[in-house]
Each structure stands twice: as structure tokens, then as C-alpha cells.
Enzyme design. Structure first.
Site, PDB file in Angstrom:
ATOM      1  N   GLU A 118      -0.198 -12.311  -1.685  1.00  0.00           N
ATOM      2  CA  GLU A 118      -1.636 -12.394  -1.968  1.00  0.00           C
ATOM      3  C   GLU A 118      -1.926 -13.645  -2.781  1.00  0.00           C
ATOM      4  OE1 GLU A 118      -2.977  -8.710  -3.733  1.00  0.00           O
ATOM      5  OE2 GLU A 118      -2.076  -7.512  -2.128  1.00  0.00           O
ATOM      6  N   SER A 155       0.839  -1.200   0.000  1.00  0.00           N
ATOM      7  CA  SER A 155       0.000   0.000   0.000  1.00  0.00           C
ATOM      8  C   SER A 155       0.873   1.249   0.000  1.00  0.00           C
ATOM      9  CB  SER A 155      -0.927   0.014   1.224  1.00  0.00           C
ATOM     10  OG  SER A 155      -0.196  -0.236   2.411  1.00  0.00           O
ATOM     11  N   GLU A 168      -9.236  -9.668   3.789  1.00  0.00           N
ATOM     12  CA  GLU A 168      -9.597  -8.275   3.459  1.00  0.00           C
ATOM     13  C   GLU A 168     -10.905  -8.238   2.656  1.00  0.00           C
ATOM     14  OE1 GLU A 168      -6.533  -5.877   1.689  1.00  0.00           O
ATOM     15  OE2 GLU A 168      -7.915  -4.220   1.301  1.00  0.00           O
ATOM     16  N   LYS A 227       4.611 -11.326   3.304  1.00  0.00           N
ATOM     17  CA  LYS A 227       3.186 -11.542   2.993  1.00  0.00           C
ATOM     18  C   LYS A 227       3.018 -11.603   1.480  1.00  0.00           C
ATOM     19  CE  LYS A 227      -0.158  -8.248   3.645  1.00  0.00           C
ATOM     20  NZ  LYS A 227      -0.610  -8.046   2.251  1.00  0.00           N
ATOM     21  N   ASP A 237       5.553  -6.983   2.571  1.00  0.00           N
ATOM     22  CA  ASP A 237       4.842  -7.498   1.395  1.00  0.00           C
ATOM     23  C   ASP A 237       5.786  -7.845   0.242  1.00  0.00           C
ATOM     24  OD1 ASP A 237       2.128  -7.705   1.856  1.00  0.00           O
ATOM     25  OD2 ASP A 237       1.683  -5.637   1.279  1.00  0.00           O
TER      26      ASP A 237
END
Ligand code: KIV
Length: 275
Positions: free
Chosen positions: A114, A45, A181, A112, A83
Site C-alpha cells: 500500500e 484482509s 480502492e 502487493k 500482501d
């Protein structure tokens, strides 16, 4: 006490809720750490809130390593998760190499990524390299183009089943925690009850084992839009604008600085001796 992937798993067993926020720089990481946060995510982000892109997609490994270094210098007790950016883990070899870079160069304690079923092998390989992995399911921002926007996921049987299957797959692959999320609360509850690893929610209701927010959202510092799942704990954006405005006015009027309080004096006769 320094938090680790092991203390995160223990927190789920003892029923203690886990608090996480993002950070991207030393000062914020220090403030969060001193406040007693359990975990800090150096999220991709940062592409939006620090670098000004309109998505996380342009973020590079170099960006992540640069910001991870700043955060790890400031975090003494919090677990620091970093991330893997978009397209940095699409093959197993690439995933292990880039996860290793985040640890060796960035100082990450965990990474992390996704994805679920489709990334089972990547997660397993990273964990086999002794790097703890936090997975991220639901409204995964790196899939914004595939989703057609930032939309809540898992609202029908097909997509809810996919997210549940993904959650099972990442636990099987060895992930130590998972971010959920932008999914409905009942689905987050089912996943949280079924998994033995902690679920960290953002827009997933109060049923997860912990919560995470982007700190600029929490402090109302970023953009005009307030997503439904965000709560503003302070109006720092407004306070910053007011403080910057006061400074500008004082500079223009000559009210800042005040020589008696903010200047340095000297024996004026020294000036007379200068040629
Ligand atoms: O990049 C990020 O900040 C994240 C959180 C929103 C979970 O992934």
C-alpha cells in the site's frame, strides 16, 4: 494457461477485463481456480475475515506466509499475489527481504504493498530483485488510523491530485498493476486512462481494467455491514447457518447418522467373540 504479471499487462493492452478475488486457504483457492479466476490475492484482509481482528494492522509476515502456502497449493492457473503486511516494507532493505520471503517461503508470484510516491524506492528495489509488485492506492486499509476510519479517498482536489501523483509514481517505479480502492469513479477513470498498467478496482466503479472483492463479502459470509461497493452473489452465510442448525438438530434427535447409509457394517458374530 498460467496467469503472470506479463499476462496481466497484456490483458490491459487487449482490453480484456481482469477478475480477482481474495483467498486464504487451499480449498477456496482451488474452487476459484477451477472457476477460471484470473488472479487470487492473499490479502492482509485475512486479519479480519480469517483471524477476527478489527483491522489488518496486527497481521504478521508469518501469518501471510502460512496462508500464502495454502493458496499457492490450490491455484494452478490464477496469478497469486500476496500482501506485504503493515510495517513489513517501511525501509528498502526490509521491503526486499520480506518480498523475497513471500516468494521463497509462501510461493507468491507477486507481492502487493500500500502506498505511492512515498514507497517509490521500495517498489523499485523489489522489482529490481525480479519480484513483480502490485501497488494499492486510495482507501488503503493499513492507513485506517491516519484516515480516521474506512472512508472514501480522493474527493477533493488536494487528495485526488495526491492519488494521481501516487499512481504515476508507482508506474514509474515499475509496478505491474495497481489496486484502486474506495475512490470516486471519475478519478479511477482518469488514472486508468493515463496508466499503461492495469488498474484493479474495489469500490472504484466500472472504469478500471479489472475488479477485486474479498470473497467473504461476495458470498455474504462476513459481518452484518454491507459496504456500498459489495454485491452479494450468494447468501452462503445464511446457508451455512441453516446447514449447521440442521446438523445440530439431527445430532440431538438421533437422526444423524443413519447407520444404513452413513455407518459401517460388520459380521455381528465377531462382537460375540470379543472377550
Ligand atoms: O487485503 C485485501 O483483501 C485487499 C483487497 C481488499 C484489495 O487489499
Amino acid at each position: 494457461m498460467k496467469h503472470t504479471a506479463v499476462t496481466f499487462r497484456a490483458a490491459k493492452e487487449s482490453g480484456e477485463k481482469l477478475s480477482m478475488l481474495t483467498a486464504y486457504d487451499y480449498t477456496t483457492a482451488r474452487l476459484l481456480d477451477e472457476s477460471g479466476i484470473d488472479g487470487i490475492l492473499v490479502g492482509d484482509s485475512l486479519g479480519m475475515v480469517m483471524l477476527g481482528y478489527d483491522s489488518t494492522l496486527p497481521v504478521t509476515m508469518e501469518d501471510m506466509i502460512h496462508h500464502a502456502k495454502c493458496v499457492t497449493r490450490g491455484a494452478k492457473n490464477a496469478l497469486v499475489v500476496v500482501d506485504l503486511p503493515f510495517m513489513a516494507y517501511h525501509t528498502v532493505d526490509q521491503a526486499v527481504e520480506n518480498a523475497g520471503r513471500l516468494v521463497k517461503e509462501g510461493g507468491a508470484q507477486a507481492v502487493k504493498l500500500e502506498g505511492g510516491v512515498a514507497f517509490h524506492d521500495q517498489i523499485k528495489a523489489i522489482v529490481t530483485a525480479s519480484i513483480p509488485v502490485m501497488a494499492h492506492l486510495g482507501l488503503t486499509p493499513q492507513s485506517v488510523n491516519a484516515f480516521g476510519g474506512f472512508k472514501v479517498q480522493g474527493k477533493n482536489v488536494k487528495t485526488a491530485q495526491q492519488i494521481l501523483d501516487d499512481a504515476r509514481a508507482i508506474e514509474d517505479a515499475g509496478a505491474f498493476a495497481v489496486v484502486l480502492e474506495g475512490i470516486p469513479t471519475p478519478l479511477a477513470r482518469k488514472i486508468t486512462e493515463e496508466l499503461s498498467i492495469p488498474t484493479i478496482g474495489i469500490g472504484a466503479g466500472d472504469v478500471t481494467d479489472g475488479q477485486i472483492l474479498v470473497y467473504q463479502d461476495l458470498l455474504d459470509m462476513y459481518g452484518e455491514m454491507k459496504p456500498k461497493f459489495v454485491r452479494h452473489y450468494a447468501e452462503i452465510g445464511t446457508q451455512m447457518r441453516e446447514a449447521f442448525g440442521s446438523y445440530i438438530r439431527d445430532v440431538k434427535s438421533g437422526a444423524f447418522p443413519d447407520n444404513a447409509k452413513e455407518g459401517f457394517a460388520m459380521d455381528e458374530s465377531i462382537i460375540d467373540q470379543l472377550k
